[in-house]
Design a protein around this motif. Sequence first.
Motif, PDB file in Angstrom:
ATOM      1  N   TYR A 127       8.214  -6.839  -8.033  1.00  0.00           N
ATOM      2  CA  TYR A 127       8.754  -5.747  -7.229  1.00  0.00           C
ATOM      3  C   TYR A 127      10.259  -5.586  -7.415  1.00  0.00           C
ATOM      4  O   TYR A 127      10.783  -4.475  -7.294  1.00  0.00           O
ATOM      5  N   ILE A 128      10.953  -6.652  -7.731  1.00  0.00           N
ATOM      6  CA  ILE A 128      12.377  -6.542  -8.074  1.00  0.00           C
ATOM      7  C   ILE A 128      12.517  -5.727  -9.357  1.00  0.00           C
ATOM      8  O   ILE A 128      13.387  -4.857  -9.482  1.00  0.00           O
ATOM      9  N   TYR A 129      11.615  -5.986 -10.301  1.00  0.00           N
ATOM     10  CA  TYR A 129      11.613  -5.222 -11.552  1.00  0.00           C
ATOM     11  C   TYR A 129      11.353  -3.742 -11.300  1.00  0.00           C
ATOM     12  O   TYR A 129      12.044  -2.868 -11.830  1.00  0.00           O
ATOM     13  N   TYR A 130      10.356  -3.443 -10.455  1.00  0.00           N
ATOM     14  CA  TYR A 130      10.062  -2.041 -10.120  1.00  0.00           C
ATOM     15  C   TYR A 130      11.275  -1.366  -9.488  1.00  0.00           C
ATOM     16  O   TYR A 130      11.602  -0.228  -9.825  1.00  0.00           O
ATOM     17  N   ALA A 131      11.937  -2.076  -8.578  1.00  0.00           N
ATOM     18  CA  ALA A 131      13.107  -1.507  -7.908  1.00  0.00           C
ATOM     19  C   ALA A 131      14.216  -1.227  -8.907  1.00  0.00           C
ATOM     20  O   ALA A 131      14.891  -0.192  -8.840  1.00  0.00           O
ATOM     21  N   SER A 132      14.410  -2.133  -9.855  1.00  0.00           N
ATOM     22  CA  SER A 132      15.465  -1.919 -10.840  1.00  0.00           C
ATOM     23  C   SER A 132      15.142  -0.720 -11.745  1.00  0.00           C
ATOM     24  O   SER A 132      16.029   0.045 -12.097  1.00  0.00           O
ATOM     25  N   LEU A 133      13.868  -0.562 -12.090  1.00  0.00           N
ATOM     26  CA  LEU A 133      13.487   0.595 -12.910  1.00  0.00           C
ATOM     27  C   LEU A 133      13.689   1.903 -12.153  1.00  0.00           C
ATOM     28  O   LEU A 133      14.223   2.869 -12.694  1.00  0.00           O
ATOM     29  N   LEU A 134      13.249   1.929 -10.906  1.00  0.00           N
ATOM     30  CA  LEU A 134      13.352   3.164 -10.127  1.00  0.00           C
ATOM     31  C   LEU A 134      14.787   3.509  -9.766  1.00  0.00           C
ATOM     32  O   LEU A 134      15.101   4.685  -9.568  1.00  0.00           O
ATOM     33  N   SER A 135      15.641   2.521  -9.670  1.00  0.00           N
ATOM     34  CA  SER A 135      17.044   2.814  -9.346  1.00  0.00           C
ATOM     35  C   SER A 135      17.737   3.534 -10.494  1.00  0.00           C
ATOM     36  O   SER A 135      18.778   4.156 -10.305  1.00  0.00           O
ATOM     37  N   LEU A 136      17.155   3.458 -11.683  1.00  0.00           N
ATOM     38  CA  LEU A 136      17.723   4.150 -12.838  1.00  0.00           C
ATOM     39  C   LEU A 136      17.388   5.633 -12.861  1.00  0.00           C
ATOM     40  O   LEU A 136      17.991   6.401 -13.605  1.00  0.00           O
ATOM     41  N   LEU A 137      16.415   6.049 -12.073  1.00  0.00           N
ATOM     42  CA  LEU A 137      16.005   7.452 -12.071  1.00  0.00           C
ATOM     43  C   LEU A 137      16.952   8.322 -11.294  1.00  0.00           C
ATOM     44  O   LEU A 137      17.581   7.990 -10.392  1.00  0.00           O
ATOM     45  N   GLU A 141       0.835  -1.214   0.000  1.00  0.00           N
ATOM     46  CA  GLU A 141       0.000   0.000   0.000  1.00  0.00           C
ATOM     47  C   GLU A 141       0.866   1.258   0.000  1.00  0.00           C
ATOM     48  O   GLU A 141       0.581   2.212  -0.730  1.00  0.00           O
ATOM     49  N   ILE A 142       1.904   1.267   0.830  1.00  0.00           N
ATOM     50  CA  ILE A 142       2.803   2.433   0.877  1.00  0.00           C
ATOM     51  C   ILE A 142       3.480   2.624  -0.481  1.00  0.00           C
ATOM     52  O   ILE A 142       3.555   3.747  -0.995  1.00  0.00           O
ATOM     53  N   ILE A 143       3.955   1.550  -1.053  1.00  0.00           N
ATOM     54  CA  ILE A 143       4.618   1.626  -2.358  1.00  0.00           C
ATOM     55  C   ILE A 143       3.669   2.199  -3.405  1.00  0.00           C
ATOM     56  O   ILE A 143       4.038   3.094  -4.168  1.00  0.00           O
ATOM     57  N   GLN A 144       2.461   1.710  -3.420  1.00  0.00           N
ATOM     58  CA  GLN A 144       1.484   2.194  -4.398  1.00  0.00           C
ATOM     59  C   GLN A 144       1.194   3.677  -4.221  1.00  0.00           C
ATOM     60  O   GLN A 144       1.153   4.437  -5.193  1.00  0.00           O
ATOM     61  N   LEU A 145       1.014   4.120  -2.975  1.00  0.00           N
ATOM     62  CA  LEU A 145       0.727   5.537  -2.733  1.00  0.00           C
ATOM     63  C   LEU A 145       1.900   6.427  -3.143  1.00  0.00           C
ATOM     64  O   LEU A 145       1.707   7.487  -3.730  1.00  0.00           O
ATOM     65  N   LEU A 146       3.112   6.002  -2.813  1.00  0.00           N
ATOM     66  CA  LEU A 146       4.286   6.802  -3.162  1.00  0.00           C
ATOM     67  C   LEU A 146       4.490   6.871  -4.675  1.00  0.00           C
ATOM     68  O   LEU A 146       4.861   7.921  -5.204  1.00  0.00           O
ATOM     69  N   VAL A 147       4.237   5.777  -5.354  1.00  0.00           N
ATOM     70  CA  VAL A 147       4.353   5.784  -6.819  1.00  0.00           C
ATOM     71  C   VAL A 147       3.299   6.711  -7.413  1.00  0.00           C
ATOM     72  O   VAL A 147       3.583   7.477  -8.339  1.00  0.00           O
ATOM     73  N   ASN A 148       2.079   6.664  -6.878  1.00  0.00           N
ATOM     74  CA  ASN A 148       1.020   7.552  -7.362  1.00  0.00           C
ATOM     75  C   ASN A 148       1.384   9.019  -7.173  1.00  0.00           C
ATOM     76  O   ASN A 148       0.978   9.860  -7.967  1.00  0.00           O
ATOM     77  N   GLN A 149       2.159   9.317  -6.120  1.00  0.00           N
ATOM     78  CA  GLN A 149       2.603  10.689  -5.873  1.00  0.00           C
ATOM     79  C   GLN A 149       3.907  11.015  -6.608  1.00  0.00           C
ATOM     80  O   GLN A 149       4.426  12.114  -6.494  1.00  0.00           O
ATOM     81  N   LYS A 150       4.430  10.032  -7.326  1.00  0.00           N
ATOM     82  CA  LYS A 150       5.692  10.168  -8.068  1.00  0.00           C
ATOM     83  C   LYS A 150       6.866  10.494  -7.155  1.00  0.00           C
ATOM     84  O   LYS A 150       7.784  11.213  -7.529  1.00  0.00           O
ATOM     85  N   LYS A 151       6.840   9.928  -5.952  1.00  0.00           N
ATOM     86  CA  LYS A 151       7.947  10.080  -4.997  1.00  0.00           C
ATOM     87  C   LYS A 151       8.853   8.860  -5.120  1.00  0.00           C
ATOM     88  O   LYS A 151       8.931   8.020  -4.228  1.00  0.00           O
ATOM     89  N   TYR A 152       9.529   8.785  -6.262  1.00  0.00           N
ATOM     90  CA  TYR A 152      10.275   7.589  -6.614  1.00  0.00           C
ATOM     91  C   TYR A 152      11.485   7.344  -5.716  1.00  0.00           C
ATOM     92  O   TYR A 152      11.807   6.200  -5.427  1.00  0.00           O
ATOM     93  N   LYS A 153      12.142   8.393  -5.268  1.00  0.00           N
ATOM     94  CA  LYS A 153      13.303   8.217  -4.391  1.00  0.00           C
ATOM     95  C   LYS A 153      12.885   7.609  -3.052  1.00  0.00           C
ATOM     96  O   LYS A 153      13.582   6.779  -2.500  1.00  0.00           O
ATOM     97  N   GLU A 154      11.727   8.015  -2.544  1.00  0.00           N
ATOM     98  CA  GLU A 154      11.243   7.495  -1.269  1.00  0.00           C
ATOM     99  C   GLU A 154      10.757   6.053  -1.387  1.00  0.00           C
ATOM    100  O   GLU A 154      10.883   5.274  -0.452  1.00  0.00           O
ATOM    101  N   VAL A 155      10.204   5.715  -2.526  1.00  0.00           N
ATOM    102  CA  VAL A 155       9.623   4.380  -2.683  1.00  0.00           C
ATOM    103  C   VAL A 155      10.704   3.291  -2.718  1.00  0.00           C
ATOM    104  O   VAL A 155      10.440   2.147  -2.351  1.00  0.00           O
ATOM    105  N   ILE A 156      11.907   3.630  -3.113  1.00  0.00           N
ATOM    106  CA  ILE A 156      12.986   2.634  -3.203  1.00  0.00           C
ATOM    107  C   ILE A 156      13.240   1.982  -1.848  1.00  0.00           C
ATOM    108  O   ILE A 156      13.432   0.769  -1.762  1.00  0.00           O
ATOM    109  N   GLU A 157      13.219   2.765  -0.777  1.00  0.00           N
ATOM    110  CA  GLU A 157      13.421   2.216   0.577  1.00  0.00           C
ATOM    111  C   GLU A 157      12.378   1.135   0.891  1.00  0.00           C
ATOM    112  O   GLU A 157      12.708   0.065   1.408  1.00  0.00           O
ATOM    113  N   TYR A 158      11.133   1.420   0.564  1.00  0.00           N
ATOM    114  CA  TYR A 158      10.063   0.465   0.850  1.00  0.00           C
ATOM    115  C   TYR A 158      10.129  -0.735  -0.081  1.00  0.00           C
ATOM    116  O   TYR A 158       9.813  -1.862   0.325  1.00  0.00           O
ATOM    117  N   LEU A 159      10.551  -0.535  -1.308  1.00  0.00           N
ATOM    118  CA  LEU A 159      10.738  -1.657  -2.227  1.00  0.00           C
ATOM    119  C   LEU A 159      11.819  -2.604  -1.708  1.00  0.00           C
ATOM    120  O   LEU A 159      11.666  -3.824  -1.764  1.00  0.00           O
TER     121      LEU A 159
END
Length: 108
Positions: free
Chosen positions: A98-108, A67-85
Amino acid sequence: ILSKGEQMDDLSLLKIEFSKNISNDYDEIKIAELITKAKTVNGLVESIHVLENALENFPESEKILKEIIQLLVNQKKYKEVIEYLERYINICPSSVQYIYYASLLSLL
């Protein structure tokens, strides 16, 4: 089957997994109530706050982390979501999605 071809046993198609996260029914009900509460408060920031507090009581809860991950992604807070991922992946290391999501967000 044998008339059509060779019969084989391929155990590599079988996935056996042990869940270390054994919770009781009371915990599951409480987690569901907290998630519902987070969805009914005003504002995404307040929702995240409710879920973060819930996570303190249930630090291994996959549902709260999702739920936290989904809310943070919806807010486009990608740096914060990595910790929860990372926390989610540590709890559920076989979660390819979720490993895929983490790998995508780590590129940002």
